[in-house]
Design a protein around this motif. Structure first.
Motif, PDB file in Angstrom:
ATOM      1  N   ALA A  11       0.843  -1.199   0.000  1.00  0.00           N
ATOM      2  CA  ALA A  11       0.000   0.000   0.000  1.00  0.00           C
ATOM      3  C   ALA A  11       0.880   1.251   0.000  1.00  0.00           C
ATOM      4  N   PHE A  12       1.972   1.212   0.765  1.00  0.00           N
ATOM      5  CA  PHE A  12       2.917   2.337   0.784  1.00  0.00           C
ATOM      6  C   PHE A  12       3.512   2.559  -0.610  1.00  0.00           C
ATOM      7  N   GLY A  15       1.139   4.087  -2.960  1.00  0.00           N
ATOM      8  CA  GLY A  15       1.025   5.516  -2.685  1.00  0.00           C
ATOM      9  C   GLY A  15       2.163   6.316  -3.274  1.00  0.00           C
ATOM     10  N   VAL A  16       3.371   5.759  -3.249  1.00  0.00           N
ATOM     11  CA  VAL A  16       4.528   6.444  -3.839  1.00  0.00           C
ATOM     12  C   VAL A  16       4.370   6.502  -5.361  1.00  0.00           C
ATOM     13  N   VAL A  17       3.910   5.420  -5.960  1.00  0.00           N
ATOM     14  CA  VAL A  17       3.686   5.411  -7.407  1.00  0.00           C
ATOM     15  C   VAL A  17       2.642   6.469  -7.769  1.00  0.00           C
ATOM     16  N   ALA A  18       1.601   6.572  -6.962  1.00  0.00           N
ATOM     17  CA  ALA A  18       0.526   7.555  -7.175  1.00  0.00           C
ATOM     18  C   ALA A  18      -0.018   7.493  -8.605  1.00  0.00           C
ATOM     19  N   LEU A 125      11.019   2.104  -7.264  1.00  0.00           N
ATOM     20  CA  LEU A 125      11.579   0.847  -6.766  1.00  0.00           C
ATOM     21  C   LEU A 125      11.406   0.812  -5.256  1.00  0.00           C
ATOM     22  N   GLY A 126      10.630  -0.142  -4.778  1.00  0.00           N
ATOM     23  CA  GLY A 126      10.452  -0.329  -3.347  1.00  0.00           C
ATOM     24  C   GLY A 126      11.343  -1.458  -2.864  1.00  0.00           C
ATOM     25  N   PHE A 127      11.779  -1.353  -1.622  1.00  0.00           N
ATOM     26  CA  PHE A 127      12.613  -2.425  -1.084  1.00  0.00           C
ATOM     27  C   PHE A 127      12.507  -2.471   0.430  1.00  0.00           C
ATOM     28  N   THR A 166       9.924  -0.203   4.910  1.00  0.00           N
ATOM     29  CA  THR A 166       9.968  -0.246   3.456  1.00  0.00           C
ATOM     30  C   THR A 166      10.439   1.112   2.958  1.00  0.00           C
ATOM     31  N   ALA A 167      11.381   1.095   2.036  1.00  0.00           N
ATOM     32  CA  ALA A 167      11.865   2.329   1.416  1.00  0.00           C
ATOM     33  C   ALA A 167      11.513   2.284  -0.066  1.00  0.00           C
ATOM     34  N   ALA A 168      11.462   3.450  -0.671  1.00  0.00           N
ATOM     35  CA  ALA A 168      11.202   3.532  -2.105  1.00  0.00           C
ATOM     36  C   ALA A 168      12.009   4.678  -2.682  1.00  0.00           C
TER      37      ALA A 168
END
Length: 175
Positions: A11-12, A15-18, A125-127, A166-168
């Motif tokens: 979900a995070f 949200g970053v992709v938006a 890129l999420g990780f 989680t970071a992106a």
């Protein structure tokens, strides 16, 4: 069967992709299709193409998103990104979560991204941050490998998700 809600980390990342209505989004390493569901809801009549190297995971993603697949809003491919038949498609956004190929040289996946990403498009890129040094190490590696293909990190975010943060990073072509 009712699809489960996205995890906090997915979900995070969504949200970053938006993703906005009408956008075209490519998810690399889609797994069981949980993020695909979030992205498809966000783009509405747009399009999501999901790629996973595992035929089992791609089949699960297609099952989870059957209604959107049948409507032609989601396409699921069982192939490594380098071999995926993207049929000349172009994307407004490319997203991947915990796909190490994007920060591990030689990272030829960036060549595919460079080919399919529309001008002004973004890569998210999420990780998972499992060790203290992951955040900075992965961000630096993404900047280096993506930079070799003319991309630059333009934003970074982090969330306190469980069991790990989680970071992106968002990456774009300058100009």
């Amino acid at each position: 069967m009712t699809a489960r809600a996205a995890s906090d980390r997915l979900a995070f990342v969504a949200g970053v992709v938006a993703a906005a209505p009408g956008e075209r989004v490519l998810e690399v390493g889609c797994g069981a299709g949980v993020l695909v569901t979030e992205l498809a809801a966000a783009v509405g009549d747009g399009r999501v193409v999901a790629v996973d190297r595992s035929a089992r995971m791609a089949a699960a993603a297609a099952r989870r998103n059957r209604e959107a697949v049948d409507a032609g809003r989601v396409r699921v491919l069982a192939a490594p990104l380098l071999d995926a038949d993207l049929a000349g498609e172009r994307f407004d956004a490319v997203v991947a979560v915990d796909v190490r190929a994007f920060w591990t040289p030689p990272a030829p996946e960036w060549d595919v991204v460079a080919r399919v990403l529309d001008p002004g498009g973004r890569v998210v890129l999420g990780f998972s941050v499992m060790r203290l040094d992951d955040r900075d190490r992965v961000r630096a590696a993404v900047a280096r490998v993506a930079g070799e293909r003319g991309f630059a990190v333009t934003a970074a975010a982090e969330a306190a998700t469980a069991p790990f943060p989680t970071a992106a990073v968002e990456v774009r072509r300058p100009g």
